[in-house]
Design a protein around this motif. Structure first.
Motif, PDB file in Angstrom:
ATOM      1  N   UNK A 153      -4.443  -1.128 -10.547  1.00 20.12           N
ATOM      2  CA  UNK A 153      -3.499  -1.375  -9.456  1.00 20.12           C
ATOM      3  C   UNK A 153      -3.583  -0.281  -8.390  1.00 20.12           C
ATOM      4  N   UNK A 154      -3.690   0.963  -8.829  1.00 18.71           N
ATOM      5  CA  UNK A 154      -3.670   2.081  -7.878  1.00 18.71           C
ATOM      6  C   UNK A 154      -4.921   2.136  -7.010  1.00 18.71           C
ATOM      7  N   UNK A 155      -6.023   1.539  -7.487  1.00 21.69           N
ATOM      8  CA  UNK A 155      -7.265   1.563  -6.708  1.00 21.69           C
ATOM      9  C   UNK A 155      -7.585   0.214  -6.057  1.00 21.69           C
ATOM     10  N   UNK A 156      -6.720  -0.765  -6.252  1.00 20.43           N
ATOM     11  CA  UNK A 156      -6.979  -2.104  -5.709  1.00 20.43           C
ATOM     12  C   UNK A 156      -6.649  -2.160  -4.214  1.00 20.43           C
ATOM     13  N   UNK A 157      -7.229  -3.145  -3.552  1.00 21.81           N
ATOM     14  CA  UNK A 157      -6.896  -3.409  -2.153  1.00 21.81           C
ATOM     15  C   UNK A 157      -5.634  -4.259  -2.136  1.00 21.81           C
ATOM     16  N   UNK A 158      -4.502  -3.631  -1.826  1.00 23.88           N
ATOM     17  CA  UNK A 158      -3.215  -4.318  -1.858  1.00 23.88           C
ATOM     18  C   UNK A 158      -2.764  -4.779  -0.475  1.00 23.88           C
ATOM     19  N   UNK A 159      -3.640  -4.634   0.536  1.00 19.06           N
ATOM     20  CA  UNK A 159      -3.239  -4.881   1.915  1.00 19.06           C
ATOM     21  C   UNK A 159      -2.880  -6.346   2.164  1.00 19.06           C
ATOM     22  N   UNK A 160      -3.455  -7.266   1.385  1.00 18.37           N
ATOM     23  CA  UNK A 160      -3.180  -8.684   1.608  1.00 18.37           C
ATOM     24  C   UNK A 160      -2.432  -9.309   0.427  1.00 18.37           C
ATOM     25  N   UNK A 161      -1.860  -8.459  -0.418  1.00 18.56           N
ATOM     26  CA  UNK A 161      -1.174  -8.944  -1.613  1.00 18.56           C
ATOM     27  C   UNK A 161       0.294  -9.246  -1.299  1.00 18.56           C
ATOM     28  N   UNK A 162       0.711 -10.480  -1.601  1.00 22.41           N
ATOM     29  CA  UNK A 162       2.093 -10.869  -1.318  1.00 22.41           C
ATOM     30  C   UNK A 162       2.942 -10.970  -2.579  1.00 22.41           C
ATOM     31  N   UNK A 203       0.810  -1.207   0.000  1.00 22.48           N
ATOM     32  CA  UNK A 203       0.000   0.000   0.000  1.00 22.48           C
ATOM     33  C   UNK A 203       0.847   1.263   0.000  1.00 22.48           C
ATOM     34  N   UNK A 204       2.029   1.210   0.615  1.00 23.07           N
ATOM     35  CA  UNK A 204       2.817   2.424   0.807  1.00 23.07           C
ATOM     36  C   UNK A 204       3.726   2.743  -0.374  1.00 23.07           C
TER      37      UNK A 204
END
Length: 310
Positions: free
Chosen positions: A44-53, A5-6
């Motif tokens: 990609x910029x609007x996706x929920x990336x918090x659980x993406x590994x 996310x960061x």
């Protein structure tokens, strides 16, 4: 689990070359490939990336589906295309030209063959044969079962193997033949042209109905030689040959001829060589809309991938 996310810009930038390389090989046009990459960034910029590994697989999935959607729409338009349809040439760097697998997988000759595949078959072929993704990974990327992907890969591999063009790996020889061909064609030297051409050579010219070109492939050394000998005797697109700037540049991983005049890129010409070093195919792109990627001078460093059907 790592969160992305960061640092979305940095992560996407690290994979941008791969995403363009996938999209361009699926689509055959640089403009559409760039648009697919840009659309992938928006997702990609609007996706929920918090659980993406694993961002690589996720981004490839996005761009593959976007590219297939664009290809389906493009296929409908190409059904009414005037004359032969050829892929859009791109400027490539020396690293691409020196890497045989990269050069072959982005070559005009292979892209032409891939045009005969369905969008799914083409995406599967690119992901499997060029980039080495597993069937399970490809299934996730294109939203199909692993069995469906295996079947599509089998069909695509067999089709490409049957029609796969020869790829001459000697870069110096390819450049020398390209320069010799240009000298013979512009000088109207039929004998020299005949010596350079394979007996069954085929010429494809893409004018898109906007530039006067051959409406059907020209086959046979005598006919192709005569066609080019005649070209050198009259203005091309309103520009005399003497007023053109002509250079040999790296296009799609190999040497090609770029014609410039009247403040624009007029056409590109790329050659395929057989094992004996003679010319087996010629691809001439003159449609203005397909020359922007060469005209703007952007050099694409395509992701190399792996051997394509050895």
């Amino acid at each position: 689990m790592t969160s992305f996310d960061d640092q979305p810009d940095q992560v996407f930038g690290e994979h941008r070359r791969l995403l363009f390389s996938v999209a361009y090989r699926i689509l055959g046009t640089a403009a559409d490939a760039e648009d697919a990459v840009q659309d992938a960034w928006l997702k990609w910029s609007t996706a929920d990336r918090s659980r993406l590994s694993e961002p690589r697989a996720y981004l490839v999935r996005i761009v593959s589906n976007l590219a297939m959607d664009r290809l389906r729409s493009a296929r409908a338009r190409r059904e009414t295309y005037v004359g032969p349809w050829l892929p859009e040439p791109i400027l490539t760097d020396g690293d691409t030209a020196d890497d045989v697998t990269a050069a072959e997988s982005v070559s005009m000759a292979l892209l032409v063959v891939l045009e005969s595949l369905t969008p799914l078959e083409r995406a599967v072929f690119v992901l499997k044969e060029v980039f080495g993704f597993s069937y399970a990974e490809i299934g996730d990327a294109v939203d199909r079962s692993e069995d469906t992907v295996r079947q599509a890969a089998h069909r695509a591999r067999g089709h490409v193997r049957a029609r796969r063009p020869r790829f001459h790996t000697d870069r110096a020889r390819r450049r020398a033949v390209t320069e010799q061909f240009f000298a013979a064609a512009t000088g109207g030297d039929l004998n020299a042209l005949m010596q350079l051409l394979a007996p069954d050579v085929t010429l494809w010219t893409d004018g898109g109905g906007r530039v006067r070109q051959a409406m059907h492939p020209v086959t046979g050394a005598a006919r192709v030689a005569a066609w080019f000998a005649a070209i050198g005797t009259r203005p091309y697109q309103g520009v005399d040959l003497a007023d053109m700037a002509v250079e040999v540049a790296d296009l799609n991983g190999g040497p090609a001829i770029v014609f410039r005049g009247a403040g624009r890129v007029i056409a590109t010409l790329s050659l395929d060589l057989g094992d004996d070093g003679r010319i087996t195919a010629i691809h001439n792109v003159a449609t203005p809309d397909k020359l922007h990627a060469v005209a703007d001078g952007t050099i694409h460093r395509v992701e190399p991938g792996q051997d394509v059907i050895r």
